[in-house]
Design an enzyme around this catalytic site. Structure first.
Site, PDB file in Angstrom:
ATOM      1  N   ASP A 271       0.860  -1.089   0.004  1.00 47.59           N
ATOM      2  CA  ASP A 271       0.068   0.096  -0.043  1.00 47.59           C
ATOM      3  C   ASP A 271       0.663   1.131   0.079  1.00 47.59           C
ATOM      4  OD1 ASP A 271       0.763  -0.737   2.746  1.00 47.59           O
ATOM      5  OD2 ASP A 271      -1.022  -0.281   3.683  1.00 47.59           O
TER       6      ASP A 271
ATOM      7  N   TYR B 287      10.623 -17.387  -8.503  1.00 52.20           N
ATOM      8  CA  TYR B 287      11.296 -16.081  -8.998  1.00 52.20           C
ATOM      9  C   TYR B 287      12.917 -16.403  -9.207  1.00 52.20           C
ATOM     10  CZ  TYR B 287       6.991 -13.972  -7.099  1.00 52.20           C
ATOM     11  OH  TYR B 287       5.849 -13.674  -6.972  1.00 52.20           O
TER      12      TYR B 287
ATOM     13  N   GLU C  35       4.498   6.339   8.256  1.00 46.20           N
ATOM     14  CA  GLU C  35       4.151   7.044   7.085  1.00 46.20           C
ATOM     15  C   GLU C  35       5.103   8.205   6.749  1.00 46.20           C
ATOM     16  OE1 GLU C  35      -0.683   6.063   7.267  1.00 46.20           O
ATOM     17  OE2 GLU C  35       0.165   7.642   8.285  1.00 46.20           O
TER      18      GLU C  35
END
Length: 394
Positions: free
Chosen positions: A107, A299, A374
């Site tokens: 996110d 991967y 944040e």
């Protein structure tokens, strides 16, 4: 005012907006190839800012900002998918989708890339080249990078360099991790079905016990690490799942083992997959059992390009000072499908520190209590924009 000063002012001006985007995405997590709401949000913003936008690989998004100054193109990649976890954080933006959580910070990656796109659109006349944004699905598996590449994410215009980042909770906020060469491992998966002959637990001589055979296999596979591989060459073989039998006094017909193999060398990766089957064949033959092996290459090894990584190191030094570079002395045995991009073009993948004990940001990725500081959003945007300018304008 210098160009960098102008850009930093604009970045700080959208900080609250980026936090809002991040929290909105966090509240509505979507699993691999289900990122319809997230990609719709991304497309809406990008079109508003004047980007040419295209969907691919189902829920993936590619956006281009083209100009006529140069044919050089640099790409910025972000991943959008969440994990199948129940969030245990008590925050106002807690996941509203039961059993789904942004427990790895994708996110934040998406919000950082969006913030970068918005600010770059404000300064497009001062950027001497093309900037492409790749918002991909399914990094957590089965992998969205490969289908994005197959559908042309690195073409039209052709990408010359690519950069990406991942938050990391073992690096303090304000520091950025840099690593040269192999920085993350290949991520292969194996499933072994050991086929025996069922019998009463009191009469093992009347059957072929796959539980015993499986036990020998687990130990023998570890010998490939400790006895056949150079001690300084990283290799992990983990058997993470064993299933067999239903009651205490019956020898089952079959036992299934599942596990993962991690390496930092393509040659070792190819060799160890062959040796695993040779060991399985030898042990099952010895004990009169049979087997089925499904070996899936995941991967590839994530290998940072030296030139681009040096550029990122210079950018971080100019931005934060050399004391805030966190040198990744040891690679991670975790994996990243950013590796597929690095197989195609030179690029670099760096780590954005988000550890902050004062805010309780201490839980690792894939934890139900994972969260980010944040404050890293504006740091990530400035990092990306400085890298774009250093590559295209120098």
């Amino acid at each position: 005012m210098s160009l960098i000063a102008e850009i930093k002012k604009e970045i700080m001006g959208i900080e609250d907006e980026m936090i809002e985007w991040r929290r909105d995405i966090h509240q509505h997590p979507e699993l691999a190839f289900e990122e319809e709401r997230t990609s719709a949000l991304v497309i809406e913003k990008l079109k508003k800012w004047g980007y040419e936008v295209e969907k691919m690989a189902g829920t993936g998004v590619v956006a281009n900002l083209k100009n006529n100054f140069s044919s050089q193109t640099i790409a910025i990649r972000a991943d959008m998918d969440a994990l199948p976890l129940e969030e245990k954080n008590e925050v106002e933006y807690k996941s509203q989708n039961p059993g789904k959580m942004h427990a790895c910070g994708h996110d934040a990656h998406t919000a950082i890339a969006l913030g970068t796109a918005k600010v770059i659109s404000m300064f497009k006349d001062k950027i001497k080249g093309n900037v492409k944004f790749i918002f991909q699905p399914a990094e957590e598996g089965p992998g969205g990078a490969k289908p994005m590449i197959d559908e042309g994410a690195l073409e039209n215009p052709k990408v010359d360099r690519i950069i990406g980042l991942h938050n990391r909770t073992n690096i303090p906020v304000g520091q950025i991790g840099v690593g040269y060469g192999p920085i993350m491992a290949s991520t292969d998966k194996f499933t072994i079905k050991v086929k025996g002959t069922g019998a009463h637990g009191a009469h093992p001589d009347e059957g072929v016990d796959p539980v015993v055979v499986a036990s020998h296999l687990i130990i023998a596979l570890q010998e490939l690490v400790s006895r056949e591989t150079e001690p300084t060459e990283p290799l992990v073989i983990t058997t993470g799942s064993i299933h067999g039998g239903t009651v205490f006094n019956v020898i089952p017909d079959e036992v299934e083992l599942m596990g993962t193999v991690r390496t930092l060398s393509t040659d070792l990766r190819n060799n160890i997959s062959k040796r695993i089957e040779e060991v399985i064949s030898g042990i099952t033959t010895t004990f009169r059992a049979d087997y089925e092996l499904n070996y899936q290459y995941g991967y590839p090894v994530t290998v940072n390009n030296r030139e681009v990584t040096k550029m990122m190191e210079e950018v971080i030094t100019e931005m934060l000072g050399s004391e805030n570079i966190y040198y990744m002395e040891k690679p991670s045995m975790g994996g990243e499908d950013f590796a597929y991009y690095l197989q195609e073009i030179p690029g670099s993948f760096v780590y954005l520190g988000t550890e902050n004990p004062q805010k309780g940001i201490i839980h690792p990725g894939h934890s139900p209590k994972f969260n980010i500081d944040e404050d890293i959003l504006v740091i990530g945007v400035e990092l990306f924009i400085r890298a774009v300018l250093k590559y295209l304008n120098n």
